[in-house]
Write an enzyme that holds these catalytic residues in place. Structure first.
Site, mmCIF file in Angstrom:
data_model
loop_
_atom_site.group_PDB
_atom_site.id
_atom_site.type_symbol
_atom_site.label_atom_id
_atom_site.label_comp_id
_atom_site.label_asym_id
_atom_site.label_seq_id
_atom_site.Cartn_x
_atom_site.Cartn_y
_atom_site.Cartn_z
ATOM 1 N N GLY A 63 -5.503 0.346 -10.494
ATOM 2 C CA GLY A 63 -5.485 -0.191 -9.138
ATOM 3 C C GLY A 63 -5.852 0.810 -8.062
ATOM 4 O O GLY A 63 -6.463 0.458 -7.063
ATOM 5 N N GLU A 64 -5.453 2.050 -8.250
ATOM 6 C CA GLU A 64 -5.687 3.024 -7.187
ATOM 7 C C GLU A 64 -6.895 3.919 -7.453
ATOM 8 O O GLU A 64 -7.266 4.737 -6.611
ATOM 9 C CB GLU A 64 -4.420 3.868 -6.969
ATOM 10 C CG GLU A 64 -3.273 3.020 -6.449
ATOM 11 C CD GLU A 64 -1.993 3.794 -6.178
ATOM 12 O OE1 GLU A 64 -1.931 4.994 -6.506
ATOM 13 O OE2 GLU A 64 -1.054 3.193 -5.656
ATOM 14 N N PHE A 120 0.814 -1.223 0.000
ATOM 15 C CA PHE A 120 0.000 0.000 0.000
ATOM 16 C C PHE A 120 0.844 1.268 0.000
ATOM 17 O O PHE A 120 0.434 2.294 0.531
ATOM 18 C CB PHE A 120 -0.982 -0.001 1.185
ATOM 19 C CG PHE A 120 -1.690 -1.318 1.394
ATOM 20 C CD1 PHE A 120 -2.102 -2.079 0.313
ATOM 21 C CD2 PHE A 120 -1.952 -1.806 2.665
ATOM 22 C CE1 PHE A 120 -2.739 -3.291 0.488
ATOM 23 C CE2 PHE A 120 -2.591 -3.027 2.852
ATOM 24 C CZ PHE A 120 -2.983 -3.761 1.759
ATOM 25 N N GLY A 155 2.388 -0.265 -12.245
ATOM 26 C CA GLY A 155 3.056 -1.547 -12.436
ATOM 27 C C GLY A 155 2.479 -2.360 -13.581
ATOM 28 O O GLY A 155 3.212 -2.843 -14.440
ATOM 29 N N GLN A 187 -8.601 -5.327 -7.293
ATOM 30 C CA GLN A 187 -7.880 -4.109 -6.934
ATOM 31 C C GLN A 187 -8.856 -3.000 -6.581
ATOM 32 O O GLN A 187 -8.673 -2.279 -5.598
ATOM 33 C CB GLN A 187 -7.018 -3.648 -8.126
ATOM 34 C CG GLN A 187 -5.783 -4.483 -8.308
ATOM 35 C CD GLN A 187 -4.882 -4.335 -7.117
ATOM 36 O OE1 GLN A 187 -4.221 -3.326 -6.950
ATOM 37 N NE2 GLN A 187 -4.874 -5.307 -6.255
ATOM 38 N N GLY A 189 0.162 -9.196 -4.236
ATOM 39 C CA GLY A 189 -1.168 -9.778 -4.122
ATOM 40 C C GLY A 189 -2.117 -9.186 -5.139
ATOM 41 O O GLY A 189 -3.326 -9.414 -5.093
#
Ligand code: MOS
Length: 731
Positions: free
Chosen positions: A690-691, A241, A510, A624, A468
């Site tokens: 993801g974010e 995180f 990523g 995610q 993960g």
């Protein structure tokens, strides 16, 4: 390979593996306990000893005396490392705090000693025998108190466009409010941990890290040794995180301890040490000013953000999302930072965006109410067509309005009573809230290596990590797609600086970065295979494990029958990210129920609609996003580090005192990915997602809570004490 023109048709477009839902390929290893996290590795350095870290008991000052005699004499003790024998300490790179303190102490729980012993228990017991006397010094621990001395943040520029003061001063409808967000801690399940082994002047570290290249660089500058003498391995990471953005103190402490003890050393930061020893998300104070015409068009947008940190550390850049989200010709966006003597603040869970969107999106809700407009309609009315921060610069793609419209329709927004505090179901007040989402799409140069073995096996290697999040799976999918084989045929190896370098995991870059590298290596492999088989690489078709051109068909493995083929390449990016603003967009919706007697809030439903180009794997992408939405529940309602402003530390430094959402707090969550490709963003026409799930989502909950109760709260987390006395009276 260079990516400097938008992607045309390419092998990914076949979408026989990419774009399809695959559960994580390492899932069985996780669920059967065979995916070992760093501390669970036993055979990589079998003769390891255990290290135990002693943290400083003051926030500022000096060690007046330290008595190691009893600890040294304790059973099993092999060595004790302090600043006196730890070796030189150079500056940090991604992180700035000194990892081994003494005699000066820079922050609470900064490591001041590492005890090395044969067993963990012996090391821990001996650490308890070290006696330290301190001379305390004064420090600044209260952001509100030092805000007046703030200076411009070094790593972000002010956005000054048009004439904000004039436009705000003459706007017929205005809002001017101050919001706060607290310090937060990452709370990943896997503690920071390292095994260090020296062979001569070469160092191998197995360490929980999001970014192994960056981690090796951090070790190199701090230990003042060549980066290529360091191998960093991070095969499985149990959550990060942002808190494992390079390597943390454990890596350098273990390396120092292994050098002093002349044995490999295994060391973890004990849970109560993590919060103050490592980094956290800094608290912010934010003033937001919005001026608009009566029909709801923003003419002036002001966002001032204050946070605190140690020198040279990253600022919490809360204005960065405000820059590119809404239209408005006159803009004044500023990030300021003050010196605090708390532990270092750094990246956590979409740093900047999360904190800025949490407040901006409450302000937008308040402004909609002042204008008498529906909050969705107000946002739609201020959709920016080009990037407001770079007037005239187009977005690579921006399906923001589509996210809002589809989300409103699917969530049942039309059933929402425009008036706050009046919707009841029995003893519960019900509220619905909306918030916009935006997050920058960043990609970085990334390499990969693919091997085709004579037996047909395919192995892909890159130093990307998997916290993960699904990296193993999407790297495998991309390789499989490029070579026209099923996913099962690809072996994926990640998380080792011996593999081609990538930016690693973080900043939601990523997935797109590493798959871009795999694309480049895949194109090279196709050329090499075609050449081996005497086929024209331009027309050779790779599908179903075969290679075909005109009437000639080969098994892919044929190409390697005389020896393995190794294709390595790196995708470098041109200036597309300067010619086009690249972001992902979304809309968050939340429904809450508030008990009218107790004030307790339950989040009942959440919906996120996301526009992020091609979704490489809908299963892992969804995981995610719902994980990020869950973190938003924490940010909205629970998470807060309590600062002891006299002694300068975070008080609730364990998982008993720092609350995060548990399963019982997580509601029905739905994620919709809009169709669409972004050929400007990457060869996969994909963007990081993801974010996005946390950006704005906390405000969606805050706005739902306001809609339920009619009580506006401008400080996070929104705990019951902040609105209880304003609840409507039960009747
Ligand atoms: Mo994330 S805080 O960008 O690792």
């Amino acid at each position: 390979m260079k990516f400097d023109t938008p992607a045309g048709n390419n092998p990914i477009d076949r979408q026989s593996v990419v774009g399809r839902p695959h559960t994580r390929i390492e899932g069985p290893l996780k669920t059967t306990g065979r995916a070992a996290y760093t501390y669970e590795l036993h055979s990589v350095a079998p003769d390891y000893a255990y290290g135990y870290v002693l943290g400083a008991a003051i926030a500022q000052g000096r060690i007046a005396s330290i008595n190691l005699a009893d600890a040294k004499a304790a059973p099993g003790v092999l060595a004790i490392v302090t600043h006196e024998n730890g070796g030189p300490q150079g500056p940090g790179s991604f992180y700035q705090a000194r990892f081994l303190g003494g005699p000066e102490v820079d922050h609470y729980h900064q490591a001041i000693a590492v005890v090395v012993a044969e067993t963990f228990e012996q090391a821990r017991a001996a650490a308890g025998l070290i006696r330290v006397d301190y001379t305390r010094a004064a420090g600044s621990y209260d952001l509100a108190a030092v805000r007046g001395a703030a200076v411009p943040a070094a790593d972000v520029e002010d956005s000054v466009i048009g004439d904000f003061d004039a436009a705000f001063g003459s706007a017929p409808v205005t809002l001017d409010e101050v919001y706060t967000t607290p310090d937060q801690t990452h709370s990943m399940m896997e503690p920071h941990a390292t095994i260090a082994r020296w062979e001569g002047d070469r160092l191998t570290l197995w360490s929980a890290s999001q970014k192994v290249t960056m981690g090796a660089k951090e070790v190199a500058t701090r230990m003042q040794m060549p980066q290529d003498h360091i191998r960093l391995v991070s095969e499985y990471v149990g959550g990060a995180f942002g808190g494992k953005g390079a390597i943390s103190a454990d890596a350098v402490l273990a390396a120092m301890a292994a050098r002093v003890a002349k044995r490999p050393v295994k060391l973890t930061l004990q849970r109560p040490l993590i919060t103050n020893n490592t980094t956290h998300r800094p608290a912010t104070i934010q003033r937001i000013r919005i001026g608009a015409t009566r029909d709801g068009h923003i003419t002036a947008l002001g966002h001032d953000n204050w946070s605190g940190n140690i020198p040279k550390a990253r600022a919490e850049r809360a204005t960065i999302s405000t820059k590119s989200l809404y239209a408005g010709a006159n803009r004044l966006l500023r990030d300021r930072v003050s010196r605090l003597h708390l532990p270092e603040g750094s990246s956590m869970r979409a740093p900047g965006e999360t904190t800025g969107m949490a407040t901006l999106e409450i302000a937008m809700d308040e402004m909609a109410e002042k204008l008498g407009m529906d909050p969705v309609a107000f946002r739609l009315a201020n959709d920016a067509k080009t990037d407001p921060d770079h007037p005239g610069r187009p977005f690579s793609s921006r399906k923001f309005a589509e996210c809002l419209r589809l989300g409103a329709e699917r969530f049942g927004w039309d059933k929402r009573n425009p008036k706050a505090g009046v919707t009841r179901e029995g003893n519960h007040l019900i509220g619905m809230g909306v918030a916009s989402a935006i997050r920058g799409n960043h990609v970085s140069a990334s390499g990969a290596r693919i091997r085709l073995e004579p037996n047909g096996a395919i192995i892909v290697e890159a130093d990307m990590t998997d916290m993960g999040v699904g990296s193993y799976t999407i790297v495998g999918q991309t390789t499989a797609e490029m070579l026209g084989v099923p996913l099962e045929r690809v072996q994926v190896r990640l998380g080792d600086t011996n593999y081609p370098s990538t930016p690693g995991g973080g900043g939601q870059q990523g997935a797109c970065s590493v798959t871009g590298g795999v694309y480049a290596a895949g194109m090279r492999m196709r050329e090499m295979v075609a050449a081996k088989l005497g086929l024209d690489p331009a027309t050779a078709d790779f599908a179903n494990g075969r290679v075909q051109a005109s009437d000639r068909v080969f098994d892919l493995a044929e190409a390697a029958k005389t020896g393995p083929i190794v294709a390595e390449d790196r995708l470098e990016y041109g200036d597309l990210s300067k010619r086009f603003s690249q972001h992902v967009f979304g809309a968050h919706f939340a429904e809450v129920a508030v008990d009218i007697y107790t004030g307790e809030v339950t989040v009942r439903r959440m919906l996120a609609v996301c526009a992020a180009g091609r979704i490489i794997n809908p299963v892992t992408a969804r995981s995610q996003v719902i994980g990020a939405m869950t973190m938003a529940i924490g940010a909205a309602l629970m998470e807060q580090l309590a600062v002891d402003k006299r002694f300068g530390f975070f008080v609730n430094h364990d998982m008993a005192g720092y609350e995060v959402p548990v399963h019982a707090d997580v509601p029905h969550q739905e994620v919709i990915f809009l169709d669409g490709l972004d050929p400007i963003a990457s060869p996969l026409k994909a963007k990081g997602v993801g974010e996005l799930g946390i950006c704005g989502a906390a405000a969606g909950i805050a706005n739902a809570l306001y809609h339920a109760t009619g009580a506006r709260v401008r400080s996070y987390p929104i705990t019951i004490d902040r609105y209880f006395d304003r609840l409507p009276r039960p009747t």
